[in-house]
Design an enzyme around this catalytic site. Sequence first.
Site, PDB file in Angstrom:
ATOM      1  N   ASN A 151       0.786  -1.242   0.000  1.00 14.82           N
ATOM      2  CA  ASN A 151       0.000   0.000   0.000  1.00 14.82           C
ATOM      3  C   ASN A 151       0.815   1.289   0.000  1.00 14.82           C
ATOM      4  O   ASN A 151       0.329   2.318  -0.445  1.00 14.82           O
ATOM      5  CB  ASN A 151      -1.037  -0.015   1.128  1.00 14.82           C
ATOM      6  CG  ASN A 151      -0.421  -0.062   2.495  1.00 14.82           C
ATOM      7  OD1 ASN A 151       0.706  -0.534   2.666  1.00 14.82           O
ATOM      8  ND2 ASN A 151      -1.127   0.427   3.483  1.00 14.82           N
ATOM      9  N   GLU A 247       4.799  -4.086  12.020  1.00 10.57           N
ATOM     10  CA  GLU A 247       3.891  -2.953  11.818  1.00 10.57           C
ATOM     11  C   GLU A 247       2.659  -3.507  11.113  1.00 10.57           C
ATOM     12  O   GLU A 247       2.705  -3.792   9.912  1.00 10.57           O
ATOM     13  CB  GLU A 247       4.564  -1.868  10.957  1.00 10.57           C
ATOM     14  CG  GLU A 247       5.829  -1.289  11.571  1.00 10.57           C
ATOM     15  CD  GLU A 247       5.557  -0.357  12.743  1.00 10.57           C
ATOM     16  OE1 GLU A 247       4.416   0.122  12.885  1.00 10.57           O
ATOM     17  OE2 GLU A 247       6.496  -0.124  13.521  1.00 10.57           O
ATOM     18  N   CYS A 281      -3.010   1.744   6.628  1.00 10.09           N
ATOM     19  CA  CYS A 281      -3.148   1.046   7.917  1.00 10.09           C
ATOM     20  C   CYS A 281      -3.829   1.906   8.976  1.00 10.09           C
ATOM     21  O   CYS A 281      -4.409   1.380   9.913  1.00 10.09           O
ATOM     22  CB  CYS A 281      -1.791   0.551   8.389  1.00 10.09           C
ATOM     23  SG  CYS A 281      -0.528   1.794   8.205  1.00 10.09           S
TER      24      CYS A 281
HETATM   25  P1  NAP Z   1       0.405  -9.002   3.604  1.00  5.13           P
HETATM   26  O1  NAP Z   1      -0.467  -9.821   2.741  1.00  5.13           O
HETATM   27  O2  NAP Z   1       0.579  -9.396   5.016  1.00  5.13           O
HETATM   28  O3  NAP Z   1       1.825  -8.958   2.863  1.00  5.13           O
HETATM   29  C1  NAP Z   1       2.893  -8.183   3.361  1.00  5.13           C
HETATM   30  C2  NAP Z   1       4.197  -8.809   2.902  1.00  5.13           C
HETATM   31  O4  NAP Z   1       4.374 -10.083   3.529  1.00  5.13           O
HETATM   32  C3  NAP Z   1       4.260  -9.057   1.403  1.00  5.13           C
HETATM   33  O5  NAP Z   1       5.560  -8.810   0.941  1.00  5.13           O
HETATM   34  C4  NAP Z   1       3.930 -10.533   1.320  1.00  5.13           C
HETATM   35  O6  NAP Z   1       4.391 -11.156   0.150  1.00  5.13           O
HETATM   36  C5  NAP Z   1       4.660 -11.056   2.541  1.00  5.13           C
HETATM   37  N1  NAP Z   1       4.213 -12.363   3.032  1.00  5.13           N
HETATM   38  C6  NAP Z   1       3.034 -12.994   2.788  1.00  5.13           C
HETATM   39  N2  NAP Z   1       3.015 -14.198   3.423  1.00  5.13           N
HETATM   40  C7  NAP Z   1       4.198 -14.317   4.071  1.00  5.13           C
HETATM   41  C8  NAP Z   1       4.773 -15.323   4.911  1.00  5.13           C
HETATM   42  N3  NAP Z   1       4.110 -16.433   5.200  1.00  5.13           N
HETATM   43  N4  NAP Z   1       6.004 -15.104   5.406  1.00  5.13           N
HETATM   44  C9  NAP Z   1       6.687 -13.980   5.143  1.00  5.13           C
HETATM   45  N5  NAP Z   1       6.193 -12.985   4.346  1.00  5.13           N
HETATM   46  C10 NAP Z   1       4.967 -13.150   3.832  1.00  5.13           C
HETATM   47  O7  NAP Z   1      -0.048  -7.477   3.617  1.00  5.13           O
HETATM   48  P2  NAP Z   1      -0.480  -6.551   2.398  1.00  5.13           P
HETATM   49  O8  NAP Z   1      -1.816  -6.996   1.916  1.00  5.13           O
HETATM   50  O9  NAP Z   1       0.631  -6.404   1.419  1.00  5.13           O
HETATM   51  O10 NAP Z   1      -0.609  -5.144   3.146  1.00  5.13           O
HETATM   52  C11 NAP Z   1      -1.748  -4.775   3.846  1.00  5.13           C
HETATM   53  C12 NAP Z   1      -1.568  -4.918   5.331  1.00  5.13           C
HETATM   54  O11 NAP Z   1      -0.438  -4.185   5.766  1.00  5.13           O
HETATM   55  C13 NAP Z   1      -2.733  -4.338   6.105  1.00  5.13           C
HETATM   56  O12 NAP Z   1      -3.065  -5.188   7.160  1.00  5.13           O
HETATM   57  C14 NAP Z   1      -2.175  -3.030   6.616  1.00  5.13           C
HETATM   58  O13 NAP Z   1      -2.824  -2.504   7.743  1.00  5.13           O
HETATM   59  C15 NAP Z   1      -0.776  -3.389   6.894  1.00  5.13           C
HETATM   60  N6  NAP Z   1       0.061  -2.185   6.960  1.00  5.13           N
HETATM   61  C16 NAP Z   1       0.557  -1.776   8.177  1.00  5.13           C
HETATM   62  C17 NAP Z   1       1.324  -0.622   8.259  1.00  5.13           C
HETATM   63  C18 NAP Z   1       1.912  -0.152   9.555  1.00  5.13           C
HETATM   64  O14 NAP Z   1       2.874   0.600   9.512  1.00  5.13           O
HETATM   65  N7  NAP Z   1       1.388  -0.561  10.696  1.00  5.13           N
HETATM   66  C19 NAP Z   1       1.562   0.116   7.108  1.00  5.13           C
HETATM   67  C20 NAP Z   1       1.034  -0.332   5.903  1.00  5.13           C
HETATM   68  C21 NAP Z   1       0.290  -1.486   5.835  1.00  5.13           C
HETATM   69  P3  NAP Z   1       3.385 -11.393  -1.098  1.00  5.13           P
HETATM   70  O15 NAP Z   1       2.996 -10.032  -1.567  1.00  5.13           O
HETATM   71  O16 NAP Z   1       4.239 -12.128  -2.055  1.00  5.13           O
HETATM   72  O17 NAP Z   1       2.236 -12.176  -0.570  1.00  5.13           O
END
Ligand code: NAP
Length: 474
Positions: A151, A247, A281
């Site tokens: 994002n 995060e 987020c």
């Molecule tokens: P996500 O599906 O959890 O993916 C994040 C990253 O983790 C991607 O690079 C993903 O790779 C990787 N990943 C997936 N499965 C994994 C595993 N089993 N082991 C290690 N890495 C793995 O999240 P997203 O959909 O990209 O992002 C949205 C989420 O991020 C929301 O929940 C949002 O709130 C959160 N977020 C938090 C913050 C903060 O600072 N608190 C900021 C921004 C976003 P792939 O893409 O290849 O699946």
Amino acid sequence: MKKQLYINGEWVEASTYMPLYSPYSEAHIADIPKATTEEVDQAIQAADAATRVMAEMPAYQRADILYQLAEKLAERKDEAARIIALEAAKPFATAKGEVARTIETYRFAAEEAKRIHGETIPLDASASGTGRIAYTVRKPIGVIGAITPFNFPMNLVAHKVGPAIAAGNTIVLKPASQTPLSSFFIAELLEEIGLPKGALNIVTGSGRTVGEQIVTDPRVQMVTFTGSPEVGIGIRNKAGLKRVTLELGSNSAVIIDRDVDVDRIIPRCVTSAFSNQGQVCISVQRIYVHEAIYDTFVEKFVAQTKTLKLGDPLEEQTDVSALITKKDVERTLSWMKEAKQAGAHVITGGSAQGNVLEPTVIVDATKAMKVSCQEVFAPIVTIQKVSSMEEAFASVNDSRYGLQAGIYTENVYTALEATEKLHVGGVMINDTPTFRVDQMPYGGVKESGVGREGIAYAVEEMTELKLIVWNKNN
Ligand code: NAP
């Protein structure tokens, strides 16, 4: 456009590729390497081998690399924004805002590189410590595994790459599969600047394979992850004794007190709910409004929401574009259906045009509905009536998450109560929870994560404290 892995300062042809499509137009925009176990291993090996050169690099040189990166990015800022708009469907104006923040994040990192220091410890405060001099220094941690979400594909990478370089670490970065182009762009700039080989490595491929390999490899000393709570919790369970920063997500809330001038806050509230299609987020997902002004607030919020322009992320005027995947469109439509069946009312929006979900306002939702209690990560907001601020505080806290919360009030005592009662990582007075600048400590409580980002705070997480004691007694 065929991309390559970035390993040990070289662009490496991968053995397997996967197509990357635009979330908006569904056009084929690039072919992305799918790193094999051997390729990830080479990246970790390169990062491990480069730890010494980075740890020995003087602070002014680390700062200089980061300053140059910020300058180069500023020179190519529109190109960078187009990359974000293309791969993430982030509306161009919002993408430009992300690039501006990224430049600032790298500047903050350059500044922090120059002020990493320990402290002296008065050992003679203990009789046994008399005649000794003690101080601490902060040492780089070594290889940092960085896993980032889709994002904010440029700025959230900067929140890991910036402090890692500032502190003299090396990095193996796994960007989200949908948004690798922003990371490759940063690597190109760092290569031009002359970052030592192996200091930054980028491996793309599925999180489940590439990500897990990074998390479990013993040469990786720390994992810094931004993404969903589900994945984050899994990472923590597998990381063993590695340092871990998580995060994670939220269903952030803002409270509107009875004395607030509604006209003044509506534009900010609407932007905070729908910017980047609600895929932020700290996006506003829940709004708790005092009953005295509830009807006025709802009416004006809906009117402002209807002015948002839906469409192509590459067009300057677009406010809201496609969700990141078709699956997310289906998921959010099904959550809305569930809410409606259980008695909630969708008062604007509620449908999708292609992958673009209309900005949606829901009233009469209960706390058990998914649109309320789970992270919706879409342009959907619930507005709920409360009869007191106490009720509002309790409702905000009734969540698995706790990233940031906001309150608008004219009453200083109510504001103070909010700072004390809201159980979150950050409380924003007279603002939405969506406020963030990149030097502030940022992170959550409960299922919103552990650890803090914001450059100085990330540098602290990415360094180890070492104690030195000199004995003058012999
Ligand atoms: P996500 O599906 O959890 O993916 C994040 C990253 O983790 C991607 O690079 C993903 O790779 C990787 N990943 C997936 N499965 C994994 C595993 N089993 N082991 C290690 N890495 C793995 O999240 P997203 O959909 O990209 O992002 C949205 C989420 O991020 C929301 O929940 C949002 O709130 C959160 N977020 C938090 C913050 C903060 O600072 N608190 C900021 C921004 C976003 P792939 O893409 O290849 O699946």
